[in-house]
Scaffold this active site. Structure first.
Site, mmCIF file in Angstrom:
data_model
loop_
_atom_site.group_PDB
_atom_site.id
_atom_site.type_symbol
_atom_site.label_atom_id
_atom_site.label_comp_id
_atom_site.label_asym_id
_atom_site.label_seq_id
_atom_site.Cartn_x
_atom_site.Cartn_y
_atom_site.Cartn_z
ATOM 1 N N GLU A 138 0.863 -1.193 0.000
ATOM 2 C CA GLU A 138 0.000 0.000 0.000
ATOM 3 C C GLU A 138 0.893 1.235 0.000
ATOM 4 O OE1 GLU A 138 -2.376 -0.320 3.535
ATOM 5 O OE2 GLU A 138 -3.429 -2.108 2.800
ATOM 6 N N ASP A 255 7.076 -18.895 2.524
ATOM 7 C CA ASP A 255 8.050 -19.992 2.636
ATOM 8 C C ASP A 255 8.141 -20.747 1.314
ATOM 9 O OD1 ASP A 255 8.325 -19.227 5.221
ATOM 10 O OD2 ASP A 255 7.101 -20.833 6.067
ATOM 11 N N GLU A 381 8.748 -9.495 -2.668
ATOM 12 C CA GLU A 381 8.680 -10.673 -1.768
ATOM 13 C C GLU A 381 9.616 -10.502 -0.576
ATOM 14 O OE1 GLU A 381 5.758 -12.402 -2.945
ATOM 15 O OE2 GLU A 381 6.926 -14.133 -2.342
HETATM 16 C C1 LIG Z 1 7.941 -4.262 -10.039
HETATM 17 C C2 LIG Z 1 7.342 -4.498 -8.706
HETATM 18 C C3 LIG Z 1 6.400 -5.499 -8.554
HETATM 19 C C4 LIG Z 1 5.809 -5.713 -7.309
HETATM 20 N N1 LIG Z 1 4.829 -6.674 -7.203
HETATM 21 C C5 LIG Z 1 4.130 -6.757 -6.039
HETATM 22 C C6 LIG Z 1 2.980 -7.605 -5.939
HETATM 23 O O1 LIG Z 1 2.623 -8.335 -6.877
HETATM 24 N N2 LIG Z 1 2.263 -7.563 -4.796
HETATM 25 C C7 LIG Z 1 2.608 -6.769 -3.735
HETATM 26 O O2 LIG Z 1 1.901 -6.784 -2.736
HETATM 27 N N3 LIG Z 1 3.716 -5.979 -3.783
HETATM 28 C C8 LIG Z 1 4.463 -5.947 -4.912
HETATM 29 N N4 LIG Z 1 5.553 -5.109 -4.990
HETATM 30 C C9 LIG Z 1 5.921 -4.300 -3.829
HETATM 31 C C10 LIG Z 1 7.164 -4.811 -3.131
HETATM 32 O O3 LIG Z 1 6.917 -6.027 -2.483
HETATM 33 C C11 LIG Z 1 7.649 -3.700 -2.191
HETATM 34 O O4 LIG Z 1 8.207 -2.693 -3.013
HETATM 35 C C12 LIG Z 1 8.652 -4.168 -1.178
HETATM 36 O O5 LIG Z 1 8.015 -4.972 -0.225
HETATM 37 C C13 LIG Z 1 9.342 -3.011 -0.455
HETATM 38 O O6 LIG Z 1 8.418 -2.115 0.045
HETATM 39 P P1 LIG Z 1 8.572 -0.541 -0.226
HETATM 40 O O7 LIG Z 1 8.800 -0.368 -1.700
HETATM 41 O O8 LIG Z 1 7.414 0.155 0.380
HETATM 42 O O9 LIG Z 1 9.900 -0.133 0.493
HETATM 43 P P2 LIG Z 1 10.103 0.219 2.056
HETATM 44 O O10 LIG Z 1 9.497 -0.818 2.906
HETATM 45 O O11 LIG Z 1 9.665 1.639 2.272
HETATM 46 O O12 LIG Z 1 11.677 0.108 2.165
HETATM 47 C C14 LIG Z 1 12.572 1.083 1.621
HETATM 48 C C15 LIG Z 1 13.991 0.640 1.960
HETATM 49 O O13 LIG Z 1 14.151 0.544 3.396
HETATM 50 C C16 LIG Z 1 14.585 -0.763 3.760
HETATM 51 N N5 LIG Z 1 13.967 -1.148 5.028
HETATM 52 C C17 LIG Z 1 12.653 -1.158 5.342
HETATM 53 N N6 LIG Z 1 12.468 -1.606 6.612
HETATM 54 C C18 LIG Z 1 13.692 -1.910 7.095
HETATM 55 C C19 LIG Z 1 14.168 -2.436 8.344
HETATM 56 N N7 LIG Z 1 13.326 -2.745 9.343
HETATM 57 N N8 LIG Z 1 15.509 -2.611 8.495
HETATM 58 C C20 LIG Z 1 16.380 -2.290 7.493
HETATM 59 N N9 LIG Z 1 15.986 -1.805 6.282
HETATM 60 C C21 LIG Z 1 14.666 -1.614 6.090
HETATM 61 C C22 LIG Z 1 14.120 -1.660 2.635
HETATM 62 O O14 LIG Z 1 14.887 -2.838 2.548
HETATM 63 C C23 LIG Z 1 14.319 -0.759 1.417
HETATM 64 O O15 LIG Z 1 15.661 -0.804 1.011
HETATM 65 C C24 LIG Z 1 6.194 -4.909 -6.203
HETATM 66 C C25 LIG Z 1 7.161 -3.928 -6.357
HETATM 67 C C26 LIG Z 1 7.726 -3.703 -7.576
HETATM 68 C C27 LIG Z 1 8.749 -2.599 -7.711
#
Ligand SMILES: Cc1cc2nc3c(=O)[nH]c(=O)nc-3n(C[C@H](O)[C@H](O)[C@H](O)COP(=O)(O)OP(=O)(O)OC[C@H]3O[C@@H](n4cnc5c(N)ncnc54)[C@H](O)[C@@H]3O)c2cc1C
Length: 404
Positions: A138, A255, A381
């Site tokens: 989201e 998993d 993932e």
């Molecule tokens: C092409 C594409 C396809 C996708 N497909 C799907 C899908 O089919 N379904 C779906 O639900 N999502 C999907 N996603 C979303 C994807 O799973 C998320 O982008 C991912 O989980 C990271 O979330 P965020 O982008 O909000 O980054 P954030 O969570 O905001 O993280 C930003 C950075 O901070 C780091 N970070 C965050 N928390 C911590 C912590 N506690 N400790 C250290 N570092 C941290 C992260 O590793 C990252 O480097 C997709 C994304 C893309 C780009």
């Protein structure tokens, strides 16, 4: 039980078939759909129909086969190589062809993996043959999936869903989307449930498709849910909020799917290594496995190091899938495989561009595309950092509130 790291004989034919399909359907269309972003790769229809046939005969490489077996029967069968390993090997081969096109394969979505993992028998039957995407992310919820804001409110025989979902792979093309929403934010992660929402349900609105760095053949959708009514039977898993069990139900899918994302990285990295070896050897670089790397040319030494990293990722992914097939808890190994392969995929493909110089950077080869495509595999993932966090928690015996 011992693990044998050879490809099981019974899967050799499947690996060959997956490789042939990747060579015939994916590679020739790789550049075309990288450039024609958001255009549906119609060439996949025939391949998808073939895969459906294989899945129906129990030999599929698709997302349908990740359900864990019946414990008693498994024990009787002893050490086994099952659907998780089969799917992993097929995914590696297909992603040797093209990651974006694999992600665009009809009926092989992440939502299909969720349905295969947690749906009851009636739901399995109802969603058979449907293409299902997965919507967790989201605008304010990425890595911390426990912070989901989309809501599901019970209303008679229905749930009413509201919220926003972004970055949904195959969201526009799939028949339905598995949407994560909370029954009650005050009850924490245990109240997060997944609901199958059919495309076309009133209030389920496609806002836009994203333009991306890589995997451009795959559509990535943004949805708004405005009072979307779904029948209570569309809830996957138990409707009860069990605060003891917490997040375990919905997280169980990971998993099974994290080793598959690792397999994608392993497949695309192998493609890069093969192409780079060909280019290096053509320019006279000798890669010698009988001499220490430091006595060889810098290019050969780098190549050997990349191959060693690749091998480590490959073995970790095999282990995670094999454990799932043998009903051993594999969350730690699934995250280790995803962390290692996600990073290795990015490192290897980018270093291959570096090793091959202008050839690797130009669109005359697919090396630059593979470097772009691989990056996502270290993000979705669960990012690299999140996988490391999970591994650390498991190794140190810390809970998610103790180590964040
Ligand atoms: C092409 C594409 C396809 C996708 N497909 C799907 C899908 O089919 N379904 C779906 O639900 N999502 C999907 N996603 C979303 C994807 O799973 C998320 O982008 C991912 O989980 C990271 O979330 P965020 O982008 O909000 O980054 P954030 O969570 O905001 O993280 C930003 C950075 O901070 C780091 N970070 C965050 N928390 C911590 C912590 N506690 N400790 C250290 N570092 C941290 C992260 O590793 C990252 O480097 C997709 C994304 C893309 C780009």
């Amino acid at each position: 039980m011992t693990i044998n790291l050879e490809i099981p004989k019974k899967f050799e034919q499947l690996v060959e078939q997956a490789h042939a399909a990747a060579a015939e359907f994916f590679r020739p269309n790789s550049r075309k759909y990288d450039q024609a972003e958001h255009t549906y790769p119609k060439e996949l229809d025939m391949l998808a129909a073939l895969l459906d046939g294989l899945s129906a005969s129990g030999n599929g490489t698709g997302a349908g086969g990740v359900r864990r077996g019946d414990g008693k029967k498994d024990k009787e069968q002893g050490n086994r190589n099952g659907s998780n390993l089969q799917l992993l090997l097929g995914t590696m081969e297909m992603c040797w062809g093209d990651v974006g096109l694999l992600l665009s394969m009809p009926r092989q979505g992440l939502g299909n993996a969720a349905i295969a993992s947690v749906a009851n028998d009636e739901q399995l039957e109802r969603y058979k043959g449907k293409w299902a995407a997965m919507a967790i992310t989201e605008p304010d919820t990425g890595s911390d999936s426990g912070a989901i804001r989309a809501t599901a409110v019970k209303d008679g025989d229905h749930y009413v869903l509201n919220g926003e979902k972004i970055f949904v792979t195959s969201g526009e093309r799939a028949d339905c989307v598995v949407v994560w929403a909370t029954l009650d934010r005050n009850l924490g992660k245990a109240a997060i449930k997944s609901f199958v929402v059919d495309r076309g349900t009133p209030g389920f609105e496609l806002v836009r498709l994203e333009h991306k760095l890589g995997i451009r053949a795959s559509d990535t959708a943004h949805f708004r849910l405005d009072n979307v009514r779904v029948h209570k039977d569309n809830l996957l898993g138990s409707p009860e909020v069990n605060t003891e069990q917490g997040f375990a139900g919905v997280m169980q899918t990971f998993d099974n799917t994290r080793p598959l994302v690792a397999a994608m990285a392993i497949g695309v990295a192998r493609a890069s290594l093969e192409e780079t070896r060909r280019i290096l050897e053509e320019s006279g670089v000798v890669i010698d496995y009988d001499r220490p790397a430091q006595t060889q040319s810098a290019a050969a030494a780098t190549f050997l190091q990349l191959e060693a990293d690749w091998e480590a990722a490959y073995l970790l992914a095999l282990e995670a899938a094999w454990m799932a097939d043998n009903r051993k808890p594999n969350s730690l190994q699934a995250s280790m495989a995803k962390a290692k392969a996600g990073r290795t995929g990015s490192d290897v493909t980018l270093r291959c561009v570096e090793l091959t110089g202008s050839l690797g950077y130009s669109e005359n080869s697919l090396l630059e595309k593979w470097a772009r495509d691989s990056k996502i595999l270290d993000i979705f993932e669960g990012t690299q950092q999140i996988q490391q966090l999970i591994v650390a928690r498991r190794l140190l015996g810390k809970s998610s509130s103790e180590l964040k």
